[in-house]
Design an enzyme around this catalytic site. Structure first.
Site, PDB file in Angstrom:
ATOM      1  N   PHE A 137       0.854  -1.198   0.000  1.00 21.42           N
ATOM      2  CA  PHE A 137       0.000   0.000   0.000  1.00 21.42           C
ATOM      3  C   PHE A 137       0.882   1.237   0.000  1.00 21.42           C
ATOM      4  CE2 PHE A 137      -2.445   3.408   2.034  1.00 21.42           C
ATOM      5  CZ  PHE A 137      -3.532   3.444   1.172  1.00 21.42           C
ATOM      6  N   ASP A 222       9.191   2.563   1.502  1.00 16.95           N
ATOM      7  CA  ASP A 222       8.008   3.282   1.985  1.00 16.95           C
ATOM      8  C   ASP A 222       7.921   3.074   3.499  1.00 16.95           C
ATOM      9  OD1 ASP A 222       5.516   4.158   2.760  1.00 16.95           O
ATOM     10  OD2 ASP A 222       4.446   3.281   1.060  1.00 16.95           O
ATOM     11  N   LYS A 251       2.796   9.802   8.121  1.00 12.46           N
ATOM     12  CA  LYS A 251       2.011   9.476   9.321  1.00 12.46           C
ATOM     13  C   LYS A 251       2.506  10.135  10.623  1.00 12.46           C
ATOM     14  CE  LYS A 251      -0.843   5.683   7.903  1.00 12.46           C
ATOM     15  NZ  LYS A 251      -0.543   5.012   6.628  1.00 12.46           N
TER      16      LYS A 251
END
Ligand SMILES: *Cc1c(COP(=O)(O)O)cnc(C)c1O
Length: 403
Positions: A137, A222, A251
């Site tokens: 993702f 990532d 995040k």
């Protein structure tokens, strides 16, 4: 806000989310309070975002201090917080250069564009293939859903960007077969957070590094979910002797304030010449001031070492609950990114568990239908962990008895 409630969501918001019934109004540390002032212990952490809990006094101070000075100047002017944060990120990682944006998807979009552009300018336009992994993702922009390995997220949005190859995760042989001089980048997460908290094998990451080198491809890591202390290291790659060419972080970077960054070396960064990429809000003074404070607080031995102590406590509690209810077979992930893997006869019930937990006053996440995910604050107090586990146990006992 008397007339605002959960029904307002269905009335006014696009139906792409399905939030639970409660609406939190305030947060303090690892506790949230809803409209009825009911209190919840937060093991969800805003999906690995609120790394210092809610309303951390030093983050509130950084935000309010900057709020009275300067909010936005655009990219025709530099600003002090952005420059200081960029300097710090280069000091604590492999990187020499930083590009700021506002979300993980944008940070990956920039990483993928950078990799394509670097290959194009250095080797020629034939070198455009991006290799990614099933279950991965990377965000919700059209490029990042196309690169992501969950076809549900890209179906119906075509035509999609081209020259993207998906391979099975943790399969070194498949990568050896597929990678070639046509490959410009391989993008991978150290832990696949969104598809069940699946760890990348150390040997798999090492193989990606080696095969990228032999094929002049860039390794994009990532770390949007694993970064900023989540695994007990500032970045997950720092645990291994593997350095990526490009790293993305978002995040937890702003401790809850939106900010993201794409990090790389001077050699690669040089292809992003003036005008080649940009973002109106990326690197704005407010976000950068908060992120600078968050990074300074998190990048300390006491916070980073505390991560695995908290993990042990949580995992022991989860094991106790699993022994009593027979719900789970074990845990995955690292540090405070925890996947609680359900036993086959509980398969498909992660969402039900999330709701049961919420009813007993503790918030957890779903990582897949068969995996419950916990991503609490890195500084969650021991007392909150124990109380939260107690509430989770209550909720799980009720579910086990009902089933
Ligand atoms: C959450 C996440 C993203 C997307 O970040 P957004 O801020 O939602 O755009 C990308 N990659 C990983 C690994 C993530 O966990």
């Amino acid at each position: 806000m008397n007339d605002i409630n959960r029904a307002s969501f269905d009335r006014y918001m696009m139906p792409n989310y399905a939030p639970v019934g409660v609406i939190p109004v305030t947060g303090q540390g690892s506790r949230l309070f809803d409209q009825a002032n009911r209190e919840y212990i937060d093991f969800a952490g805003g999906i690995a975002v609120n790394a210092l809990g809610h309303a951390h006094p030093k983050l509130v101070a950084a935000l309010t201090d900057q709020a009275s000075k300067l909010w936005h100047v655009s990219n025709i002017l530099a600003n002090e917080p952005a420059l200081a944060l960029a300097k710090m990120l280069t000091e604590v990682t492999f990187a020499d250069k930083v590009f700021f944006s506002n979300s993980g998807g944008e940070a990956n979009e920039a990483a993928l564009k950078l990799a394509r552009r670097y290959a194009h300018d250095t080797y020629g336009k034939h070198k455009d293939e991006i290799i990614a992994f099933s279950g991965g993702f990377h965000g919700r922009t059209l490029f990042t859903v196309s690169v992501g390995g969950q076809s549900d997220y890209s179906s119906g949005f075509g035509p999609l960007p081209q020259s993207i190859t998906h391979l099975p995760f943790n399969d070194i042989e498949a990568l050896e077969q597929a990678i070639s001089k046509k490959t410009c980048a391989v993008i991978v997460e150290p832990i696949q957070g969104e598809s069940g908290v699946v760890d990348a094998d150390h040997q798999f990451l090492a193989a990606i590094r080696k095969l990228c080198n032999t094929n002049q491809a860039l390794m994009i890591l990532d770390e949007v979910q694993t970064g900023v202390g989540r695994t007990g290291h500032l970045y997950a790659y720092q645990r291994y002797e593997i350095t990526p060419d490009i790293l993305t972080t978002a995040k937890a970077l702003g401790g809850g304030f939106p900010i993201a960054a794409t990090l790389t070396t001077s050699e690669i960064a040089k292809v992003l010449v003036v005008g080649s990429h940009g973002s109106t809000f990326g690197g704005n003074p407010l976000a950068c001031a908060v992120a600078l404070a968050a990074l300074n607080l998190i990048n300390t031995p006491s916070v980073l070492n505390g991560v695995n102590k908290r993990r042990e406590l949580i995992c022991a509690g989860l094991e106790r609950i699993a022994n009593k209810t027979g719900c789970a077979i074990g845990v995955r992930g690292q540090g405070l990114l925890i996947g609680w893997v359900l036993r086959p006869d509980w398969h498909g019930r992660a969402r039900e568990i999330m709701h049961a937990a919420q009813s007993s006053g503790v918030l957890v996440l779903v990582a897949s239908p068969n995996v419950v995910r916990l991503a609490p604050s890195l500084v969650i107090p021991t007392g909150d962990i124990e109380e939260g586990l107690g509430r989770l146990e209550q909720g799980m006992m009720a579910l086990a008895e009902g089933s």
